[in-house]
Design a protein around this motif. Structure first.
Motif: not given
Length: 142
Positions: A54-56, A59-62, A83-85, A111-113
């Motif tokens: 996805i845009p923006f 990097r990987t999300i822990p 922090s993202a989901l 939590r992130v567009p």
């Protein structure tokens, strides 16, 4: 927006065979295509490193996951936080005349567009991946 999906699999194997797969956080993670890496933690904790196209998000999300309820050999619920989901997954195994039924429920709160839109399009596909990995593990073809 919250994304919810439920899917049930019928499997001609004993519930204990399904439990061995579904209760193992590493096996569950390995079936999900966006899990790029996996770090085991203590007990029933782990970190999933997810990579979303996805845009923006470059990097990987822990995602810190933890089994919050375990009722062997029939039910496991886990929660993943980042922090993202936030993701909640539940797997419930019931005996049937021919083996067992596995009910799966997932809820993803982004939590992130773009995260919710991605999972709205792909969460059902991820459950198909889980079903395929489980069937392969227990030796059942579709």
């Amino acid at each position: 927006m919250t994304v919810r999906v439920e899917r049930t699999f019928e499997l001609p194997v004993p519930p204990e065979d399904v439990w061995e797969f579904i209760a193992d956080p590493k096996r569950r993670a390995s079936a999900i295509s966006v899990v790029a890496d996996y770090d085991p933690g203590e007990g029933h904790r782990a970190t999933w490193h997810i990579k979303l196209p996805i845009p923006f998000v470059n990097r990987t999300i822990p995602v810190e996951t933890e089994d919050v309820t375990r009722e062997e050999p029939r039910y496991v619920k886990f929660i993943g936080r980042s922090s993202a989901l936030r993701v909640t997954g539940e797997h419930e195994i019931r005996s049937t005349e021919d083996g067992c039924r596995l009910a799966n429920r997932f809820v993803v709160e982004g939590r992130v567009p773009g995260i919710e839109r991605y999972f709205k399009k792909h969460l059902d596909e991820e459950l198909s991946n889980l079903e395929e990995a489980l069937r392969e593990e227990v030796g059942v073809t579709t």
